[in-house]
Every structure is written in structure tokens, then in C-alpha cells.
Design an enzyme around this catalytic site. Structure first.
Site, PDB file in Angstrom:
ATOM      1  N   ASP A  44      -6.844  -0.867 -14.824  1.00 54.79           N
ATOM      2  CA  ASP A  44      -5.882  -1.609 -15.650  1.00 54.79           C
ATOM      3  C   ASP A  44      -5.283  -0.837 -16.623  1.00 54.79           C
ATOM      4  OD1 ASP A  44      -4.756  -4.656 -16.207  1.00 54.79           O
ATOM      5  OD2 ASP A  44      -4.896  -3.494 -18.106  1.00 54.79           O
TER       6      ASP A  44
ATOM      7  N   GLU B  36       0.091  -4.392 -13.795  1.00 52.49           N
ATOM      8  CA  GLU B  36      -0.440  -3.001 -14.097  1.00 52.49           C
ATOM      9  C   GLU B  36      -1.859  -2.817 -13.721  1.00 52.49           C
ATOM     10  OE1 GLU B  36      -1.136  -5.393 -17.680  1.00 52.49           O
ATOM     11  OE2 GLU B  36       0.192  -5.601 -16.266  1.00 52.49           O
TER      12      GLU B  36
END
Length: 421
Positions: free
Chosen positions: A295, A338
Site C-alpha cells: 500500500d 493504491e
């Protein structure tokens, strides 16, 4: 530091300082470089060390112009030549195209745009052979089809038992299925109907093979799940052309269905399916398997501060690093937003964490451009090991928990999932 084989790029310009930062950044994406400001040194290097690509400045070198450099350059180098320029009209582009330039890149050169062009060029060169699965009880037909298609550079597998077709589809993963219409155990259209009931094979082209020439019966068979109908006694060239056209169409369709549009990585659904296959395989064959969730740190702040186009470039930069690090394109995917996923086959948790951490360091060293200069980004990751009895979802949950712990501990680090009690 790099964990993947580098591809060599030549930069040719009388002002090499224009490319220094660009060349340095390219190294993070698996590219190495050499720079030349004289034509003689460039030509000498081409005799001993061929690059993957040449980036030629519109000014040429310090001793010759680009137009003077190209005739001999193209004799020694048959690969792609990019011309960096400040804006040519169509007539000038045609002139350089005829001299051997394959592509044009505008100054100032955008790192991400250049990488996209390099990736596109690499995809053109990496032509994977089509994989053809034939299900037919006739050994004579199989030998003929094998001779024709294998001779055309295709990978061929023959199956006499149609009841084993699902296993072969899963293991061989063909680009096209050639299916006999009439077999002792069952009819081809019956098998096609069963195949079409499985979502993972919904897009694979099924082409019926038969001596049947009655158009009505051909259409009836196709209505049961087939995409085309070929007559067995057709000419060899016709078979090659038909299989190639259908297989290429399938590859293009499959890419749109399975890949994320921004990054080109597997999308959420398909990276999870890929992990499920690897989990089944690892349990069956007693192999090591680890899984990493990644992430990007403070990604919302990046979007808020620099804008969404810059955020998209950060995502693409990370996806390029991840893709270049994995030998199998189905081992990396964009999990969502993301977040990214890495499937480390035949890796222990510790080794997978080490490899993931090497990627973390590389990504953190990469400079991302914005209208005011450059900035650095980072990511956090969680790595989990497959244990007895774990499902793919169990593995995802364990890696996600380790990722959360890494973020809670300060971000820009790799967390390890705890062993199941």
C-alpha cells in the site's frame, strides 16, 4: 541496487547533461545506460555491446548531425532508435523516419512517458507463441495438426479424452481450443456447453473441427458455445491463418478483461484467481508460497498536494517496478486503488519479505516529478506464508493484517504475518 536483469539504453547527444537525471532514474526501472557525445565512440561501442534501444538527440553528436549519424548507425544497429526533439513537423518526421528513426520523443522528456514507450516496444518484441489445445480421438488428425501448427511456431497439446479437458485447460492455459464435434464419449458441443458454464473459461475461443459441411449443423454446434467451425481437410495455410487470427483476438480480449487499464497489471478479480490457483497447487505439491500486500503511504496526501495525474504516475511507477521484478506476469496485480499484490511462489515468508523490502527501497529512492520539482514516495507491505489448511482468502487476510501492523509501526516498512496457532 537492482533485483532484475537490466536492459541497456544508449543516450547520444552533444549535451549529455540533459540526460543524466533521466538515465539515473531509468536504472530504478531495470534499465542500464551508456552515454556518447561523439559519433566515433558510439559506432565503436556498437561492435562490442548492443543496446536494447538508442536515444538520439536531434542535435546528433559533437562531431556530426543526427542526419549524418543515422546511415551508418542503422547499418550496425537493427533495433529501435528514438529521436529526442523539440518539435518536428510531419515533413521532418518523414525525413527522419526514412533515415531509420522508429519513434519520436519530445523534449523535455517525461520519465513515465519514456518508460511507457519502452514497455510498448518490449511488448512488440516479446511475441509469445500461441498455445493450442486439440481434443480429438483421432491420432491421424492430431499428428497432422501437430505437424502444421508446431511447424508454424505454435505450442501444441493433444487430448484424446474429452472428459479431461477441464484439467488441461487449467494446466496448459491455451489461447485456443480445437474441439472435435463427434467423439465416442460425447459430442463436442456438449463439452463446449459444460466449459462455458465455468466463468474462468468464458472467453477462451472454442473452434469445432469436423468433416461436417452442412451449414445448418455447423451453426447448431456453434450455438452451443463454439466461436467458429473448421473443416478437418482444410489446407495447412488456412488452418495456420485461422488459428492465429482467432488466438490473437482472444489475447487482446483477455487483456482488456483481466488487466487494470492504468497499470496493465492483473485486476483485483484476476490476481485473486491467480492466487487461488497457486494456493491449490502449493497444497497439492507441498510447495512454499508467500503473499505480499503493498500500500502506497499517504497516497491521499499525494493526490491532494500534487493532483490526481501525478498520483496516477506514482501508481504507474510502482506497478512498473513490481512487474519488472516478477518473472511471471500473473504474480503481480493491482488489488485496488493504491494497493498491490505479489504472489511469491516457491518462497518462504522471510525470503519473500526480503525481496519485497528490496522493492520498497528502490521505490523510495525514485524521484517523482511535479510542477515544482521532485518528491519521493514510499510504501508499506505485509507478507504472509501459506500454512496447512489455509485458503487464498486466509492468506490475503493474514497479509492484510501484517500490512496494517507495518503502517501502525510508522510506515515505509515490511511487516510479517504471525504464524497461525
Amino acid at each position: 541496487m537492482s533485483i532484475f536483469a537490466k536492459k541497456l539504453v544508449y543516450f547520444v547527444s552533444p549535451k549529455l547533461e540533459l540526460f543524466q537525471e533521466l538515465a539515473r532514474q531509468l536504472q530504478f526501472f531495470g534499465f542500464d545506460f551508456r552515454a556518447f557525445d561523439r559519433n566515433s565512440s558510439l559506432l565503436a561501442a556498437l561492435y562490442t555491446d548492443k543496446p536494447s534501444i538508442i536515444m538520439l538527440d536531434e542535435s546528433g553528436t559533437s562531431d556530426v548531425t543526427a542526419s549524418q549519424c543515422l546511415p551508418l548507425l542503422t547499418k550496425l544497429f537493427k533495433g529501435p532508435i528514438f529521436l529526442a526533439n523539440y518539435g518536428f513537423d510531419l515533413a521532418k518526421q518523414l525525413e527522419y523516419l526514412r533515415l531509420g528513426v522508429t519513434d519520436f520523443v519530445s523534449h523535455p522528456i517525461s520519465l513515465q512517458s519514456l518508460i511507457d514507450r519502452l514497455d510498448q516496444q518490449e511488448e512488440k518484441e516479446l511475441v509469445r507463441p500461441y498455445k493450442v489445445l486439440l481434443v480429438d480421438d483421432s491420432e491421424t488428425v492430431a499428428k497432422w495438426a501437430h505437424s502444421v501448427l508446431n511447424g508454424a511456431g505454435m505450442l501444441f497439446k493433444h487430448l484424446t479424452d474429452p472428459l479431461r479437458v477441464i484439467d488441461s485447460l487449467e494446466s496448459f492455459q491455451p489461447d485456443i481450443l480445437l474441439l472435435d464435434v463427434y467423439m465416442p464419449q460425447c459430442k463436442g458441443d456438449e463439452i463446449a456447453k459444460l466449459i462455458r458454464q465455468r466463468p474462468q473459461f468464458d472467453s477462451i475461443p472454442i473452434v469445432f473441427l469436423s468433416t461436417e459441411t452442412h451449414r445448418g449443423r455447423q451453426l447448431m454446434a456453434r450455438s452451443m458455445g463454439g466461436d467458429d467451425f473448421l473443416v478437418k481437410n482444410m489446407e495447412a495455410d488456412e488452418l495456420i491463418a485461422a488459428v492465429g487470427i482467432i488466438a490473437e483476438r482472444y489475447r487482446t480480449l483477455r487483456r482488456w478483461m483481466t488487466r487494470d487499464s492504468l497499470t496493465g497489471l492483473l485486476n483485483h478479480t484476476n490476481i485473486v484467481e491467480s492466487l487461488s490457483r497457486e494456493v491449490t497447487r502449493a497444497h497439492k505439491e507441498s510447495r512454499q508460497l508467500a503473499y505480499a500486500m503493498i500500500d502506497i503511504d499517504f497516497f491521499k496526501q499525494i493526490n491532494d498536494k500534487y493532483g490526481h495525474p501525478v498520483g496516477d504516475r506514482v501508481i504507474k511507477s510502482l506497478s512498473r517496478l513490481l512487474k519488472a521484478s516478477m518473472p511471471n506476469p500473473d504474480a503481480v496485480g493491482r488489488y485496488g486503488g493504491e494497493e498491490f499484490a505479489l504472489i511469491w511462489t516457491d518462497h518462504t515468508q522471510i525470503r519473500a519479505a526480503q525481496r519485497t523490502d528490496e522493492l520498497r527501497i528502490l521505490f523510495h529512492e525514485l524521484a517523482h516529478s511535479n510542477e515544482n520539482g521532485h518528491f519521493n514516495a514510499s510504501f508499506s507491505a505485509g507478507v504472509a506464508q501459506l500454512e496447512d489448511g489455509m485458503t487464498a482468502q486466509d492468506l490475503i487476510d493474514a497479509a492484510d493484517k501484517a500490512l496494517y501492523q507495518a503502517k501502525a509501526a510508522g510506515r515505509n516498512q515490511v511487516g510479517l504475518a504471525s504464524k497461525q496457532p
